[in-house]
Enzyme design. Structure first.
Site, PDB file in Angstrom:
ATOM      1  N   ARG A  26       0.807  -1.096   0.064  1.00 53.13           N
ATOM      2  CA  ARG A  26       0.022  -0.001   0.092  1.00 53.13           C
ATOM      3  C   ARG A  26       1.012   1.151  -0.087  1.00 53.13           C
ATOM      4  O   ARG A  26       1.649   1.403   0.935  1.00 53.13           O
ATOM      5  CB  ARG A  26      -0.856   0.178   1.169  1.00 53.13           C
ATOM      6  N   HIS A  60      -2.970  10.910   0.676  1.00 59.33           N
ATOM      7  CA  HIS A  60      -2.229  10.649   2.212  1.00 59.33           C
ATOM      8  C   HIS A  60      -1.666  12.020   2.383  1.00 59.33           C
ATOM      9  O   HIS A  60      -0.600  11.985   2.756  1.00 59.33           O
ATOM     10  CB  HIS A  60      -1.430   9.473   2.022  1.00 59.33           C
ATOM     11  N   GLU A 106      -7.328   8.892   6.241  1.00 58.20           N
ATOM     12  CA  GLU A 106      -7.710   9.494   7.484  1.00 58.20           C
ATOM     13  C   GLU A 106      -8.014  10.995   7.540  1.00 58.20           C
ATOM     14  O   GLU A 106      -7.494  11.798   7.951  1.00 58.20           O
ATOM     15  CB  GLU A 106      -6.328   9.239   8.406  1.00 58.20           C
ATOM     16  N   ASN A 144      -7.380   2.303   9.505  1.00 63.53           N
ATOM     17  CA  ASN A 144      -6.286   2.121  10.203  1.00 63.53           C
ATOM     18  C   ASN A 144      -6.371   1.955  11.745  1.00 63.53           C
ATOM     19  O   ASN A 144      -6.999   2.803  12.375  1.00 63.53           O
ATOM     20  CB  ASN A 144      -5.464   3.329  10.043  1.00 63.53           C
ATOM     21  N   TYR A 197      -4.820   1.168  15.401  1.00 66.83           N
ATOM     22  CA  TYR A 197      -3.545   1.019  16.113  1.00 66.83           C
ATOM     23  C   TYR A 197      -4.079   0.604  17.597  1.00 66.83           C
ATOM     24  O   TYR A 197      -3.116  -0.188  18.173  1.00 66.83           O
ATOM     25  CB  TYR A 197      -2.710   2.363  16.259  1.00 66.83           C
ATOM     26  N   GLU A 244      -3.666  -0.186   7.987  1.00 67.72           N
ATOM     27  CA  GLU A 244      -2.529   0.198   8.817  1.00 67.72           C
ATOM     28  C   GLU A 244      -2.663  -0.334  10.226  1.00 67.72           C
ATOM     29  O   GLU A 244      -3.619  -0.382  10.849  1.00 67.72           O
ATOM     30  CB  GLU A 244      -2.213   1.828   9.064  1.00 67.72           C
TER      31      GLU A 244
HETATM   32  C1  GCO Z   1      -1.622   7.861  10.376  1.00 66.84           C
HETATM   33  C2  GCO Z   1      -1.041   7.877   9.027  1.00 66.84           C
HETATM   34  C3  GCO Z   1       0.627   7.580   9.018  1.00 66.84           C
HETATM   35  C4  GCO Z   1       1.263   7.593  10.206  1.00 66.84           C
HETATM   36  C5  GCO Z   1       1.253   6.076  11.056  1.00 66.84           C
HETATM   37  C6  GCO Z   1       1.833   6.426  12.345  1.00 66.84           C
HETATM   38  O1  GCO Z   1      -2.358   6.678  10.527  1.00 66.84           O
HETATM   39  O2  GCO Z   1      -1.236   8.582  11.078  1.00 66.84           O
HETATM   40  O3  GCO Z   1      -1.769   7.238   8.028  1.00 66.84           O
HETATM   41  O4  GCO Z   1       0.981   8.425   8.045  1.00 66.84           O
HETATM   42  O5  GCO Z   1       2.503   7.559  10.032  1.00 66.84           O
HETATM   43  O6  GCO Z   1      -0.097   5.854  11.489  1.00 66.84           O
HETATM   44  O7  GCO Z   1       1.496   7.464  12.988  1.00 66.84           O
END
Ligand code: GCO
Length: 454
Positions: free
Chosen positions: A73, A117, A162, A297, A299, A354
């Site tokens: 990606r 992006h 995002e 994405n 985390y 992500e």
């Molecule tokens: C985000 C962005 C990425 C970041 C990654 C770490 O999710 O903020 O898509 O460009 O670099 O997530 O913060």
């Protein structure tokens, strides 16, 4: 188990890795301008050189091949293709991405392209950027150039990465480019125009793609999970994940419901009130053009319990809870409950666009980069994602953020998210232990997540 054609990939973004700021006819972006402001980037750096991927992409594709990735990606730099954002096409920009796409395909790696992006053309920003009512038409025209050039080989597309960040942090808090601190009215107008741009881009891809396209979107998944898995806590976590507690842009639903359900969420309309821009049903019909997969994405997520009324109550993660170098909590449950809740609400195959961890990585005395935390983190998150697939959630793939260390926006090069270490002084790439571990995971299609942590 993960499906046989599961997309095992890594993710990057143009401004974070390409460099080549003035090479090949590239036009300036809002991030080039933003990074020149004194004190704005933690280490005073920029993406001017970054990982020099513009000149080293063949080496980087070879590394992807060595790790065994089936997909990659990456995002296109809009102003490398249209230096002024509209008008004259820069053939050298087209040539660069043609070279990258051809190199990927020659190595059996499927390109997944993100159209935007965050590196917005500076020339268009100077004409109002996302606040200009023409902004969605500008984006549609850019998409047409891209689809004409690459859709004979590219069939997986994501429109926006995002919006919570490039709208919220770029236009509201000012922490990201273009560094604006606008009123809620203007922030939501910019956001609405970005969503219109998403819809128009989906239309352009559907109408002009030469290869049958799979179209998606990649908002942040702002997730919740039950602190303890009881029916009441599960419902409370779901309720919290799809609600809005305040008038910030940091939420899931304001950015997901229009695209997947064709409407803004009721509580958002109530909370934002008069700040909501005027819009029509035609707008919502355009924004909710059908997409094929739901990229997101993810985390981490917030642990939730149900209070005495069944409403969501936050549970503190506790003193000294596990967290990453960038100080994000480590909550592997995010990759079970996030996909589950999203799938149950939107009924689209989920693509984790992500997921990853920033660690205090460096090349050690043995010349290697030992990153047991990244291995442990990723194993635990993948275990949860595998559980989701076992429970019938359609998960199409997993893209690790990131292939290599890169420019981490306002943090500059302070944070290292890569499976591959980059020495920015020499541009030397070093596969970290996690890259070799990922290779074994992919080889087993995610069946073997065992870790021989060193
Ligand atoms: C985000 C962005 C990425 C970041 C990654 C770490 O999710 O903020 O898509 O460009 O670099 O997530 O913060």
């Amino acid at each position: 188990m993960f499906q046989q054609d599961f997309a095992w990939g890594a993710a990057t973004a143009s401004y974070q890795i390409e460099g080549g700021k003035t090479q090949g006819g590239r036009g300036l972006t809002v991030w080039d301008e933003f990074c020149e402001r004194p004190g704005i980037i933690r280490d005073g750096s920029s993406g001017a050189v970054a990982c020099d991927h513009y000149n080293r992409y063949k080496e980087d594709v070879a590394i992807m091949k060595e790790i065994g990735f089936r997909a990659y990606r990456f995002s296109l730099c809009w102003s490398r293709i249209l230096p002024e954002g509209t008008g004259k096409v820069n053939q050298e920009g087209i040539d660069f991405y043609n070279g990258l796409i051809d190199e990927l395909l020659a190595n059996g790696i499927e390109p997944y392209v993100t159209l935007f992006h965050w590196d917005y053309p500076l020339a268009l920003f100077r004409q109002g950027g996302w606040l200009n009512p023409k902004s969605s038409d500008w984006f549609a025209a850019y998409t047409k150039v891209v689809v004409d050039a690459f859709s004979d080989r590219v069939s997986h597309w994501m429109t926006l990465n995002e919006p919570q960040c490039f709208i919220g942090m770029g236009h509201g808090t000012g922490e990201h480019a273009p560094g604006l601190k606008l009123s809620n009215q203007e922030v939501l107008l910019a956001g609405h125009n970005a969503l219109l741009a998403h819809g128009k881009a989906v239309q352009v891809i559907r109408e002009h793609a030469k290869k049958a396209p799979q179209v998606g979107y990649a908002p942040v998944g702002v997730c919740s999970h039950p602190a303890v898995e009881t029916p009441a806590n599960i419902e409370a976590a779901r309720k919290r994940m799809f609600s809005m507690e305040n008038d910030s842009t940091w939420n899931s639903v304001w950015w997901m419901d229009p695209v997947l359900l064709g409407r803004y969420p009721e509580d958002g309309l109530r909370i934002y009130g008069d700040a909501v821009p005027a819009y029509t049903q035609a707008d919502m019909d355009l924004i909710s053009q059908p997409i094929d997969f739901f990229g997101t994405n993810i985390y981490n997520s917030c642990p939730i319990v149900a209070d005495e009324n069944g409403d969501p109550a936050f549970i503190d993660l506790g003193l000294g809870c596990p967290h990453t170098a960038i100080e994000w909590p480590i909550t592997p449950e995010a990759l079970y409950w996030g996909p589950r809740f999203l799938y149950e609400r939107y009924h689209k195959p989920i693509l984790i666009t992500e997921n990853g961890i920033s660690c205090l990585d460096y090349v050690m005395s043995d010349g290697k980069v030992h990153d047991p935390m990244r291995i442990d983190f990723t194993a635990r998150y993948l275990e949860q994602l595998r559980r989701a697939t076992d429970d019938g959630i359609e998960v199409a793939g997993y893209f690790h953020w990131s292939l290599m260390d890169n420019f981490e926006w306002a943090q500059g090069y302070h944070e290292r998210f890569g499976l591959v270490h980059v020495d920015y002084n020499t541009q030397k790439r070093t596969l970290k232990d996690s890259a070799y571990w990922m290779k074994s995971v992919i080889a087993s299609n995610g069946a073997d997540l065992s870790m021989n942590l060193r």
